[in-house]
Scaffold this motif. Structure first.
Motif, PDB file in Angstrom:
ATOM      1  N   ARG A  80       0.840  -1.208   0.000  1.00  0.00           N
ATOM      2  CA  ARG A  80       0.000   0.000   0.000  1.00  0.00           C
ATOM      3  C   ARG A  80       0.872   1.253   0.000  1.00  0.00           C
ATOM      4  O   ARG A  80       0.546   2.250  -0.658  1.00  0.00           O
ATOM      5  CB  ARG A  80      -0.922  -0.021   1.224  1.00  0.00           C
ATOM      6  CG  ARG A  80      -1.786   1.206   1.384  1.00  0.00           C
ATOM      7  CD  ARG A  80      -2.838   1.313   0.315  1.00  0.00           C
ATOM      8  NE  ARG A  80      -3.705   2.441   0.613  1.00  0.00           N
ATOM      9  CZ  ARG A  80      -4.350   3.139  -0.291  1.00  0.00           C
ATOM     10  NH1 ARG A  80      -4.243   2.815  -1.578  1.00  0.00           N
ATOM     11  NH2 ARG A  80      -5.116   4.152   0.051  1.00  0.00           N
ATOM     12  N   GLY A  81       1.963   1.224   0.738  1.00  0.00           N
ATOM     13  CA  GLY A  81       2.880   2.357   0.768  1.00  0.00           C
ATOM     14  C   GLY A  81       3.459   2.662  -0.600  1.00  0.00           C
ATOM     15  O   GLY A  81       3.606   3.830  -0.983  1.00  0.00           O
ATOM     16  N   ILE A  82       3.766   1.626  -1.366  1.00  0.00           N
ATOM     17  CA  ILE A  82       4.281   1.821  -2.728  1.00  0.00           C
ATOM     18  C   ILE A  82       3.219   2.494  -3.594  1.00  0.00           C
ATOM     19  O   ILE A  82       3.531   3.369  -4.411  1.00  0.00           O
ATOM     20  CB  ILE A  82       4.748   0.476  -3.329  1.00  0.00           C
ATOM     21  CG1 ILE A  82       5.998  -0.018  -2.579  1.00  0.00           C
ATOM     22  CG2 ILE A  82       5.009   0.602  -4.822  1.00  0.00           C
ATOM     23  CD1 ILE A  82       6.384  -1.454  -2.896  1.00  0.00           C
ATOM     24  N   GLU A  83       1.944   2.098  -3.414  1.00  0.00           N
ATOM     25  CA  GLU A  83       0.848   2.742  -4.156  1.00  0.00           C
ATOM     26  C   GLU A  83       0.714   4.213  -3.787  1.00  0.00           C
ATOM     27  O   GLU A  83       0.558   5.066  -4.643  1.00  0.00           O
ATOM     28  CB  GLU A  83      -0.494   2.055  -3.840  1.00  0.00           C
ATOM     29  CG  GLU A  83      -0.683   0.688  -4.410  1.00  0.00           C
ATOM     30  CD  GLU A  83      -1.996   0.068  -3.929  1.00  0.00           C
ATOM     31  OE1 GLU A  83      -2.849   0.783  -3.336  1.00  0.00           O
ATOM     32  OE2 GLU A  83      -2.170  -1.146  -4.132  1.00  0.00           O
ATOM     33  N   LYS A  84       0.747   4.491  -2.483  1.00  0.00           N
ATOM     34  CA  LYS A  84       0.531   5.858  -2.002  1.00  0.00           C
ATOM     35  C   LYS A  84       1.725   6.772  -2.227  1.00  0.00           C
ATOM     36  O   LYS A  84       1.563   7.968  -2.464  1.00  0.00           O
ATOM     37  CB  LYS A  84       0.238   5.844  -0.489  1.00  0.00           C
ATOM     38  CG  LYS A  84      -1.144   5.415  -0.126  1.00  0.00           C
ATOM     39  CD  LYS A  84      -1.368   5.498   1.368  1.00  0.00           C
ATOM     40  CE  LYS A  84      -1.394   6.908   1.863  1.00  0.00           C
ATOM     41  NZ  LYS A  84      -2.682   7.431   2.261  1.00  0.00           N
ATOM     42  N   PHE A  85       2.905   6.207  -2.098  1.00  0.00           N
ATOM     43  CA  PHE A  85       4.140   6.989  -2.174  1.00  0.00           C
ATOM     44  C   PHE A  85       5.066   6.363  -3.210  1.00  0.00           C
ATOM     45  O   PHE A  85       6.069   5.739  -2.867  1.00  0.00           O
ATOM     46  CB  PHE A  85       4.824   7.025  -0.795  1.00  0.00           C
ATOM     47  CG  PHE A  85       3.898   7.362   0.345  1.00  0.00           C
ATOM     48  CD1 PHE A  85       3.410   8.658   0.504  1.00  0.00           C
ATOM     49  CD2 PHE A  85       3.512   6.390   1.257  1.00  0.00           C
ATOM     50  CE1 PHE A  85       2.557   8.970   1.557  1.00  0.00           C
ATOM     51  CE2 PHE A  85       2.664   6.692   2.314  1.00  0.00           C
ATOM     52  CZ  PHE A  85       2.179   7.989   2.457  1.00  0.00           C
ATOM     53  N   PRO A  86       4.743   6.518  -4.490  1.00  0.00           N
ATOM     54  CA  PRO A  86       5.519   5.834  -5.529  1.00  0.00           C
ATOM     55  C   PRO A  86       6.996   6.239  -5.573  1.00  0.00           C
ATOM     56  O   PRO A  86       7.819   5.489  -6.093  1.00  0.00           O
ATOM     57  CB  PRO A  86       4.800   6.211  -6.834  1.00  0.00           C
ATOM     58  CG  PRO A  86       3.901   7.344  -6.493  1.00  0.00           C
ATOM     59  CD  PRO A  86       3.647   7.307  -5.036  1.00  0.00           C
ATOM     60  N   ASP A  87       7.338   7.380  -5.004  1.00  0.00           N
ATOM     61  CA  ASP A  87       8.735   7.807  -4.984  1.00  0.00           C
ATOM     62  C   ASP A  87       9.487   7.325  -3.751  1.00  0.00           C
ATOM     63  O   ASP A  87      10.667   7.653  -3.575  1.00  0.00           O
ATOM     64  CB  ASP A  87       8.820   9.341  -5.065  1.00  0.00           C
ATOM     65  CG  ASP A  87       8.288   9.876  -6.392  1.00  0.00           C
ATOM     66  OD1 ASP A  87       8.339   9.130  -7.393  1.00  0.00           O
ATOM     67  OD2 ASP A  87       7.815  11.027  -6.415  1.00  0.00           O
ATOM     68  N   ALA A  88       8.815   6.567  -2.904  1.00  0.00           N
ATOM     69  CA  ALA A  88       9.472   6.075  -1.687  1.00  0.00           C
ATOM     70  C   ALA A  88      10.619   5.139  -2.056  1.00  0.00           C
ATOM     71  O   ALA A  88      10.508   4.313  -2.963  1.00  0.00           O
ATOM     72  CB  ALA A  88       8.464   5.345  -0.812  1.00  0.00           C
ATOM     73  N   GLY A  89      11.695   5.287  -1.351  1.00  0.00           N
ATOM     74  CA  GLY A  89      12.857   4.441  -1.605  1.00  0.00           C
ATOM     75  C   GLY A  89      12.743   3.093  -0.909  1.00  0.00           C
ATOM     76  O   GLY A  89      11.824   2.854  -0.121  1.00  0.00           O
ATOM     77  N   PRO A  90      13.695   2.221  -1.182  1.00  0.00           N
ATOM     78  CA  PRO A  90      13.676   0.884  -0.582  1.00  0.00           C
ATOM     79  C   PRO A  90      13.663   0.904   0.952  1.00  0.00           C
ATOM     80  O   PRO A  90      13.029   0.058   1.569  1.00  0.00           O
ATOM     81  CB  PRO A  90      14.960   0.231  -1.100  1.00  0.00           C
ATOM     82  CG  PRO A  90      15.323   1.005  -2.329  1.00  0.00           C
ATOM     83  CD  PRO A  90      14.802   2.396  -2.123  1.00  0.00           C
ATOM     84  N   ALA A  91      14.342   1.871   1.565  1.00  0.00           N
ATOM     85  CA  ALA A  91      14.371   1.934   3.030  1.00  0.00           C
ATOM     86  C   ALA A  91      12.979   2.201   3.596  1.00  0.00           C
ATOM     87  O   ALA A  91      12.583   1.610   4.609  1.00  0.00           O
ATOM     88  CB  ALA A  91      15.353   3.006   3.508  1.00  0.00           C
ATOM     89  N   ALA A  92      12.217   3.085   2.958  1.00  0.00           N
ATOM     90  CA  ALA A  92      10.858   3.391   3.418  1.00  0.00           C
ATOM     91  C   ALA A  92       9.949   2.173   3.262  1.00  0.00           C
ATOM     92  O   ALA A  92       9.127   1.888   4.143  1.00  0.00           O
ATOM     93  CB  ALA A  92      10.294   4.585   2.660  1.00  0.00           C
TER      94      ALA A  92
END
Length: 194
Positions: A72-84
């Motif tokens: 879900r985090g990848i959907e919401k924050f597509p620019d999030a890096g691997p650490a997030a």
């Protein structure tokens, strides 16, 4: 006047949050958890609305929820890096028990929603105190998953419910150091009419 109980003040004064990553097994067994919850529900509750409930997350369910939150985090924050993404994946995997305190709100002719929300917050704090009193470490966390409609749906929340907090409970791997606390005298003023 009630009988003074300095032990209660000592318990309040010694409360510490233990970071979730520093909580491990064992966690409380069912009897111990019920004892904690018995103390946690003794909160101010205007109108006796009991505007809260509990949801336990433990065992493999913690990891399943972590995987879902990472996706879900990848959907919401597509620019999030691997650490997030990894942080989201491991959000619920450290402490052996997480208790989600769910605030039950919605229309009420007599008791404002804000007061019922405060009651649920008091439950979170009382649960922290109860966990520490029984020798466990705990921390009250929220983060974006506590406010996400998809996460709420996975956890089975109704439309008029919200997450007041995720209380992570386990055995502390370390003694939490004291941190600076505000000076209550600097925060207090006496009111007087003009």
């Amino acid at each position: 006047m009630a009988t003074p109980n300095p032990d209660l003040l000592a318990a309040l004064d010694s409360r510490r949050s233990i970071p979730a990553k520093q909580l491990s097994a064992p966690g409380p067994d069912e009897i111990t958890l019920q004892r904690m919850l018995t103390s946690a529900v003794r909160v101010p509750d205007h109108g006796k609305r009991v505007a809260f409930r509990f949801l336990t997350i433990q065992g493999d369910a913690r990891h399943v929820l972590g995987e879902r939150i990472a996706a879900r985090g990848i959907e919401k924050f597509p620019d999030a890096g691997p650490a997030a993404v990894e942080k989201d994946r491991g959000r619920f995997s450290h402490a052996p028990l997480i208790v989600a305190v769910i605030a039950q709100l919605g229309p009420d002719e007599k008791i404002p929603e804000f007061e019922r929300t405060l009651t649920a917050g008091c439950v979170c704090f009382a649960l922290l105190q109860a966990a520490q009193a029984l020798g466990f470490g705990a921390v009250w966390l929220t983060g974006w998953p506590a406010y996400d409609e998809q996460v709420e749906a996975w956890l089975g929340l109704a439309d008029e419910e919200c997450i007041a907090g995720f209380i992570h409970i386990g055995t502390p791997k370390l003694d939490a150091p004291e941190r600076e606390r505000p000076d209550p005298a600097a925060l207090t003023r006496a009111w007087s009419p003009l």
